[in-house]
Motif scaffolding. Structure first.
Motif, short mmCIF file in Angstrom:
data_model
loop_
_atom_site.label_atom_id
_atom_site.label_comp_id
_atom_site.label_asym_id
_atom_site.label_seq_id
_atom_site.Cartn_x
_atom_site.Cartn_y
_atom_site.Cartn_z
N THR A 601 0.85 -1.20 0.00
CA THR A 601 0.00 0.00 0.00
C THR A 601 0.88 1.24 0.00
N THR A 630 -1.95 6.28 5.16
CA THR A 630 -2.26 5.52 3.95
C THR A 630 -3.01 6.44 2.99
N LYS A 637 -8.28 -1.00 6.26
CA LYS A 637 -7.88 -0.38 7.52
C LYS A 637 -7.03 0.87 7.27
N LEU A 669 -1.38 -3.36 9.38
CA LEU A 669 -1.89 -3.47 8.01
C LEU A 669 -1.90 -4.91 7.50
#
Length: 670
Positions: A601, A630, A637, A669
């Motif tokens: 991510t 993020t 999440k 994560l």
């Protein structure tokens, strides 16, 4: 002449007698007023004054004072109101009929009653007191009984219903006198040492009037998990352990600054919460959320107040209130994330905040180092208390509520202000090719320094390489007025809207930047800039919400909806530009946050190392930061994490924080 004077003298004498009788009859206040005065003394707990108003022939003062005090204070009588219905004369007496309404532990008590007053030659009217003055059905042989049904204190749970504060079990450690050695002095000395008590306090407990040979005399509460201590205690003759319910904090030190703890009420608590149903046996929240949500958590005890005769038979019920257990407080906190952050930073002096950047939900609030709040439930010894308070790392100090120099984590916002004002152009180079710079000779020996040179000198690289010189110049180009106005737009000098009160962030100790060097230093998060970690996290939510800063919140919602605190703190266009630059900070190998980059991510963020120097040219005390989030709103999440460590000197600066946050993100994560 004499016979003429006789009638006159008789008339005068009769008139004098009538006046004397009238004055005697009406000496002092009327019974109705006296009754109201008498009742007013009950709430004042002035039983001496009440006694002064009753029949002077009574010789039972001690019994009167004790009877009234025990009943009225025992039932928690308050807000006593009386309404006079009528007054009748009965010879030399007056009988006053009235209605009483009062509040008690069991709720409202109301009844009709009568009070008889007789004349006294010295005092005027006095009250003929009997037990029925207290309650109409009460005789001298009867007792007023209060039965309580204790409400269960509500739990505090995380977003997944993991218990953060609830009911647990511990050992109640005590002595049975009949099973102790005949000469128990050595045993008491050993027991005192194990429990952190004094020998005198143990002897005092054993000397209480109710103690018999087979009595269990409780001394302390200890953890069931401390098996070594349990074994040592059971070796002492007469020691007995019984299971007891206690307030329990499963996360202990990892959430103690957030959750807090409960304790027995003090005299100050009783005064502060007068009329709220607390007694000397009550428990009350002392700190953290236990204190903040005390009203919701404590519930309401149930009470039955009844009159019983000498045989214990119930004559009447005066009041009844059904118990109401405390509410469960559900938080947005993620217990596993809270624990993970604490585990990483437990030895550091710092704070960490985690949020969902798209909803404003606060996922973690951590302060380190910490203390175990369970110790306050089990009973903390004087030596343990002294150790906590004298620890130079201040484990009791709640750092996530305080402010610290934010260092380079402020640079994206200096950039946002400069972009909005047109003083920063991303297509133009700026800054300096070197690592040391001053505006001109008027700065004397003062220089702004940065760690490394780079090229080209533009906004993206200035953020990637965390260039102090670039942002010092950016602040100077803005000028103090525009720069501070921009910071105020981000919430500086304002109270953060949050359930827990946080120290407000500031840009100057006196509220105004007037010094040019201070302005330059402020551009890269030093000078007199101080930021609260949660406020800084709220500022970073702007990068996930088209420039709108979200209001953080702690109470869980089944359908979380974001609430904007400050709208358009950054324009959407500039937000997009800055997010791309912050992605570079974490994902380019030369970026200061590269140690946290991931393949699964995309992360964006900014490091910060604030060096607090006593004077130019000296080695400064360093505060390390990392703000990271993020960037994909669709991941399961999403997270925004802000961590600060006060004292990264010799540990690699902000990179020390980056590596620890990377480990936390790895766990969260995945």
């Amino acid at each position: 002449m004499f016979w003429i004077l006789i009638p006159i003298i008789l008339v005068i004498a009769l008139l004098a007698a009538a006046v004397f009788f009238f004055k005697w009859k009406n000496k002092g206040p009327e019974p109705e007023k006296l009754l109201k005065t008498y009742m007013s003394y009950i709430e004042k707990q002035d039983y001496e004054k009440m006694y002064e108003m009753i029949d002077p022939d009574s010789e039972k003062k001690k019994e009167f004072l004790s009877r009234n005090e025990n009943i009225y204070e025992g039932i928690g009588a308050s807000d006593i109101q009386i309404k006079i219905k009528e007054t009748k004369e009965d010879g030399a007496k007056r009988i006053v009929s009235y209605t009483t309404v009062m509040q008690s532990l069991g709720g409202e008590i109301s009844f009709d009653n009568t009070a008889t007053f007789q004349r006294d030659k010295d005092k005027g009217y006095v009250l003929e007191w009997t037990d029925s003055v207290i309650f109409p059905d009460l005789s001298a042989e009867d007792k007023v009984r209060i039965y309580s049904d204790e409400a269960a204190r509500g739990q505090i749970v995380d977003r997944n219903n993991t218990v953060l504060a609830g009911t647990g079990q511990a050992w109640s450690c005590g002595l049975v006198p009949g099973k102790m050695n005949e000469d128990a002095s050595a045993d008491i000395t050993k027991l005192a040492g194990l429990l952190g008590l004094t020998e005198d306090s143990i002897q005092s407990s054993l000397s209480q009037n109710w103690v018999a040979d087979d009595s269990f005399v409780p001394l302390s509460t200890i953890s069931m998990s401390d098996e070594t201590l349990v074994d040592q205690l059971l070796e002492i003759p007469g020691v007995k352990l019984t299971a007891t319910e206690v307030r329990s904090y499963p996360l202990g030190a990892s959430a103690s600054h957030l959750i807090g703890y409960t304790g027995s009420v003090t005299a100050e608590d009783l005064e502060k919460h007068k009329g709220e149903g607390y007694t000397s046996d009550s428990v009350i929240g002392k700190s953290g959320l236990e204190s903040l949500y005390e009203k919701e958590l404590r519930g309401e005890n149930g009470y039955t107040i009844a009159i019983e005769d000498e045989n214990g038979e119930q004559k009447s019920i005066l009041a009844y209130r059904e118990k109401k257990d405390g509410e469960t407080i559900k938080l947005t906190i993620d217990a596993s994330l809270q624990q993970s952050l604490y585990d990483q930073f437990r030895e550091d002096e710092g704070a960490s905040v985690a949020m969902n950047p798209y909803t404003g939900e606060v996922l973690a609030l951590v302060s380190t180092p910490s203390y175990d709040n369970n110790a306050f439930i089990l009973g903390i010894s004087n030596s343990e208390w002294d150790a906590l308070n004298n620890d130079e790392k201040k484990p009791m100090y709640n750092r996530f509520r305080q402010t610290f120099a934010p260092g380079s984590t402020l640079k994206p916002f200096t950039a946002a202000i400069g972009l909005a004002e047109g003083t920063i152009n991303t297509n133009e180079s700026g800054g300096s090719q070197g690592t040391s710079w001053q505006k001109d000779e008027s700065w004397g020996s003062y220089f702004v320094t940065t760690l490394q040179g780079y090229s080209p000198v533009n906004l993206e690289n200035a953020l990637v390489y965390s260039d102090n010189i670039y942002f010092a110049q950016a602040a100077l180009n803005l000028g103090a007025e525009k720069f501070t106005a921009g910071l105020e737009k981000f919430g500086f000098n304002k109270e953060l809207p949050f359930e827990i009160r946080m120290t407000a962030s500031q840009y100057d100790n006196d509220g105004e930047i007037t010094d040019e060097i201070q302005l330059a230093d402020s551009g890269y998060g030093q000078g007199e800039i101080l930021s609260n970690p949660l406020h800084l996290a709220s500022m970073y939510t702007a990068f996930s919400n088209n420039g709108n800063m979200l209001k953080p919140y702690l109470l869980y919602k089944d359908d979380p909806q974001s609430e904007v605190w400050i709208s358009e703190a950054i324009s959407p266009e500039n937000t997009s530009l800055l997010v791309n630059d912050l992605i570079s900070v974490v994902n380019k190998p030369e970026g200061s946050g590269y140690a946290a980059h991931r393949d699964d991510t995309t992360l964006a963020g900014k490091t910060g190392t604030a060096e607090l120097k006593s004077e130019q040219g000296t080695q400064g005390h360093e505060i390390g930061w990392f703000s990271v989030f993020t960037t994909d709103a669709n991941i399961s999440k999403p997270i925004l994490l802000v961590s600060m460590v006060d004292g990264v000197d010799g540990k690699g600066g902000s990179n020390y924080v980056v590596e620890k946050d990377a480990a936390v993100l790895d766990q969260y994560l995945q």
